[in-house]
Design a protein around this motif. Structure first.
Motif, PDB file in Angstrom:
ATOM      1  N   LYS A  55      40.050   9.006 -59.554  1.00 46.49           N
ATOM      2  CA  LYS A  55      38.873   9.811 -59.395  1.00 46.49           C
ATOM      3  C   LYS A  55      39.485  11.402 -59.346  1.00 46.49           C
ATOM      4  O   LYS A  55      40.531  11.700 -58.768  1.00 46.49           O
ATOM      5  N   GLY A  56      38.595  12.301 -60.060  1.00 46.88           N
ATOM      6  CA  GLY A  56      39.478  13.571 -60.065  1.00 46.88           C
ATOM      7  C   GLY A  56      40.407  13.880 -61.084  1.00 46.88           C
ATOM      8  O   GLY A  56      40.455  13.058 -62.121  1.00 46.88           O
ATOM      9  N   GLU A  57      41.266  14.837 -60.885  1.00 48.30           N
ATOM     10  CA  GLU A  57      42.452  15.183 -61.746  1.00 48.30           C
ATOM     11  C   GLU A  57      43.230  13.842 -61.917  1.00 48.30           C
ATOM     12  O   GLU A  57      43.795  13.317 -61.069  1.00 48.30           O
TER      13      GLU A  57
END
Length: 241
Positions: free
Chosen positions: A219-221
Motif C-alpha cells: 500500500k502506498g509507495e
C-alpha cells in the motif's frame, strides 16, 4: 535423466536472474557471504572454480579482485556471454572458460583450487551426489565450497501462496521444459547429508530471498530495492528464515 543445458534459455536466464530485484538481492547476499569467506582462505590471490558459472557475474567480480578463475558450463551460449562480461570488465586475463560439466572439471585442473562456487546448479543436475563428490575432490585441504541451491520448501510455499495446487498434486513435476523453475528442487536436509557423506563440514548458512519472492504489492509507495535488500540482510541468517 540428464543435466540441464541453458543454451535455449540464455536470454531469459540473464533477464530474470540479473535484470530484476530478485537478481539484485541474490547478488547482494552472495557477495556478503563471499566477503566473509575470502579473507579466511589466503591473503594471496586464490585459484577459484566457478562450476556451472553461467554468464559469470560473480566470477568477473572475483577476477577483478585479482583472483584466478576457471568458469565452466555446459552451455556454449552462457560461456560466450561470460567471455563478453569478462572482456567488458577488463578481467579476461584472470579468467579461463571451458565448456565442460562440473563432473569433468578434475580432468582440466593442474592443481586443487581454494574455492569452488556452485551456485544455482544443484537443482538442475540428475546425479547431485556424484557432482558434489567431484567438487570435493578438486578442493585443496581447507578449501571452501560456496553452494547455493533451490530450496524445495521455498518452492512449495511459493506454489501454495499462488494457489497452484495442481502443481503440488503432481509433486512439482513441470509440464513445460523451457522454464526457469528447477528440475530438481532440493530438500536442505538431504543436501546436508550428501555434503557430509562427501567429507564437507557445514560452516555457515544464509537464505537468499527469504521473503521478497512472497511480497504483495504494498500500500502506498513501492519499496525500493535498497529497502528490500536491507531487510533480506537482516533476516537471512536467522532461524526460521
Amino acid at each position: 535423466m540428464q543435466d540441464r543445458n541453458f543454451d535455449d534459455l540464455a536470454d531469459k536466464f540473464s533477464q530474470n536472474i540479473y535484470g530484476t530485484t530478485k537478481g539484485l538481492v541474490r547478488q547482494a547476499i552472495l557477495w556478503d557471504e563471499l566477503d566473509a569467506i575470502l579473507p579466511s582462505l589466503s591473503p594471496q590471490p586464490l585459484n577459484i572454480l566457478d562450476a556451472g558459472g553461467g554468464v559469470g557475474q560473480i566470477s568477473s567480480g572475483l577476477a577483478a579482485r585479482g583472483h584466478q578463475v576457471l568458469l565452466c558450463d555446459l552451455s556454449a551460449e552462457m560461456l560466450r556471454r561470460a567471455r563478453e562480461n569478462a572482456d567488458a570488465s577488463g578481467v579476461s586475463h584472470n579468467m579461463q572458460f571451458k565448456q565442460i560439466s562440473a563432473q569433468q572439471v578434475g580432468e582440466h585442473l593442474d592443481k586443487p583450487v581454494d574455492l569452488v562456487l556452485f551456485h544455482a546448479v544443484l537443482e538442475w543436475v540428475a546425479e547431485p551426489e556424484k557432482v558434489l563428490k567431484a567438487l570435493f575432490d578438486v578442493l585443496r585441504p581447507g578449501g571452501v565450497l560456496s553452494l547455493m541451491f533451490y530450496n524445495l520448501h521455498g518452492l512449495t510455499l511459493r506454489t501454495l501462496t499462488l494457489g497452484n495446487f495442481g502443481y503440488l498434486r503432481t509433486n512439482l513435476t513441470k509440464r513445460k521444459k523451457r522454464t526457469l523453475s528447477p528440475d530438481y528442487p532440493r530438500d536442505p536436509d538431504q543436501v546436508y547429508q550428501w555434503l557430509e557423506a562427501c567429507g564437507f563440514v557445514l560452516e555457515q548458512r544464509a537464505g537468499i530471498r527469504v521473503f521478497s519472492d512472497y511480497m504483495k504489492p504494498p500500500k502506498g509507495e513501492p519499496k525500493s530495492d535498497d529497502e528490500i535488500i536491507e531487510m533480506e540482510r537482516r533476516f537471512c541468517r536467522q532461524e526460521p528464515f
